[in-house]
Design a protein around this motif. Sequence first.
Motif, short mmCIF file in Angstrom:
data_model
loop_
_atom_site.label_atom_id
_atom_site.label_comp_id
_atom_site.label_asym_id
_atom_site.label_seq_id
_atom_site.Cartn_x
_atom_site.Cartn_y
_atom_site.Cartn_z
N CYS A 65 -2.72 -6.95 11.76
CA CYS A 65 -2.43 -7.00 10.34
C CYS A 65 -1.01 -6.03 10.37
O CYS A 65 -0.23 -6.33 9.49
CB CYS A 65 -3.61 -6.42 9.58
N PHE A 66 -1.21 -4.99 10.95
CA PHE A 66 -0.11 -3.80 11.01
C PHE A 66 1.31 -4.60 11.69
O PHE A 66 2.33 -4.50 10.67
CB PHE A 66 -0.35 -2.57 11.84
N GLU A 67 1.17 -5.45 12.70
CA GLU A 67 2.11 -6.03 13.09
C GLU A 67 2.75 -7.14 12.17
O GLU A 67 4.05 -7.17 12.36
CB GLU A 67 1.63 -6.78 14.44
N ALA A 68 1.88 -7.40 11.40
CA ALA A 68 2.46 -8.63 10.55
C ALA A 68 2.97 -8.09 9.32
O ALA A 68 3.54 -8.69 8.22
CB ALA A 68 0.99 -9.55 10.11
N ALA A 88 -3.44 6.69 12.74
CA ALA A 88 -2.01 7.21 13.38
C ALA A 88 -0.96 5.94 13.53
O ALA A 88 0.25 6.12 13.03
CB ALA A 88 -2.10 7.78 14.89
N LYS A 89 -1.41 4.61 13.82
CA LYS A 89 -0.52 3.59 13.79
C LYS A 89 0.02 3.22 12.70
O LYS A 89 0.93 2.68 12.62
CB LYS A 89 -1.32 2.47 14.83
N CYS A 90 -1.13 3.35 11.38
CA CYS A 90 -0.74 3.02 10.35
C CYS A 90 0.45 3.95 9.66
O CYS A 90 1.61 3.01 9.11
CB CYS A 90 -1.80 2.98 9.06
N LEU A 91 0.31 5.09 9.84
CA LEU A 91 1.35 5.90 9.50
C LEU A 91 2.60 5.69 10.25
O LEU A 91 3.83 5.73 9.48
CB LEU A 91 1.03 7.47 9.65
N GLU A 92 2.65 5.59 11.55
CA GLU A 92 3.63 5.46 12.24
C GLU A 92 4.59 4.03 11.85
O GLU A 92 5.74 3.99 11.83
CB GLU A 92 3.41 5.26 13.90
N LYS A 93 3.83 3.02 11.47
CA LYS A 93 4.55 1.68 11.25
C LYS A 93 4.72 1.71 9.65
O LYS A 93 5.22 0.60 9.23
CB LYS A 93 3.74 0.68 11.91
N HIS A 94 4.19 2.53 8.89
CA HIS A 94 4.82 2.43 7.55
C HIS A 94 3.77 1.53 6.82
O HIS A 94 4.34 0.65 5.85
CB HIS A 94 5.99 2.48 7.13
N GLN A 95 2.67 1.15 7.21
CA GLN A 95 1.94 0.28 6.71
C GLN A 95 0.95 0.90 5.66
O GLN A 95 0.41 1.88 5.26
CB GLN A 95 1.07 -0.49 7.72
N ALA A 96 -0.11 -0.12 5.23
CA ALA A 96 -1.42 0.19 4.34
C ALA A 96 -2.63 -0.10 4.88
O ALA A 96 -2.80 -1.26 5.38
CB ALA A 96 -1.19 -0.20 3.13
N PHE A 97 -3.53 0.84 4.86
CA PHE A 97 -4.94 0.61 5.52
C PHE A 97 -5.88 1.38 4.51
O PHE A 97 -5.67 2.47 4.21
CB PHE A 97 -5.02 1.33 6.80
#
Length: 238
Positions: A65-68, A88-97
């Motif tokens: 989902c983050f990748e998309a 960490a991955k969510c914040l790194e990629k500026h996504q929402a979780f």
Amino acid sequence: MKIALIGYGKMGKAIEAIAVAKGHEISHIIDADSQHLLEKDNLQSADVAIEFSTPETAFSNILKCFEAGVPVVSGTTGWLEHLPEVTAKCLEKHQAFLYASNFSIGVNIFFELNKKLAELMGPHADYNVQMEEIHHTQKKDAPSGTAITLAEQILAASQAKKSWVNEGTHDADKLGIVSKRIDPAPGTHVVNYTSTIDDITIIHTAHSRQGFASGAVTAAEWLKDKKGVFSMKDVLNL
């Protein structure tokens, strides 16, 4: 709002019914037989994903989902050893979780009651606290994610309890959680403080999956267009 449903068991179907009734579109239904829909080119047309899959697949699903670039609400339990990496991955990629062990509004208020009661009872060593949780026989993990959340709140406030165990126990430094699997119980959680003088018990009993499913849709509505890592405390402004 276009919603991708990742996991199409009983909870996924309950979420679908509530989302459609509220005027949302189910753009993707993704289960074991339709994993290709998790590919970036397919998934990115969704506004938000609601993920109720399995402990074995949740971590991978969330990262996809983050990748998309799709905000994801997850209620799958049993995978939380990966939660720091997901955060960490969510914040790194500026996504929402947004993760919750339980999306029910009543349960989240119950969490706040449990935390306050644990703080009040913490100094009183003459009370012993134990827990019980009851779910249907198809529930894959024990104790439930909700029970673990309750237990961690108690441990944070207790001067006597150092860890929880998934059984009844007489060890003074352990918080016992008795897990029962009885059909068709959708979910009961009991926190019981006992002493020679009196008992204090708080109980939450779910009557159906509707509360969990409705809360998940509310969380998805709230998360759309946001960035960051959140919980139901944010959704409910607790």
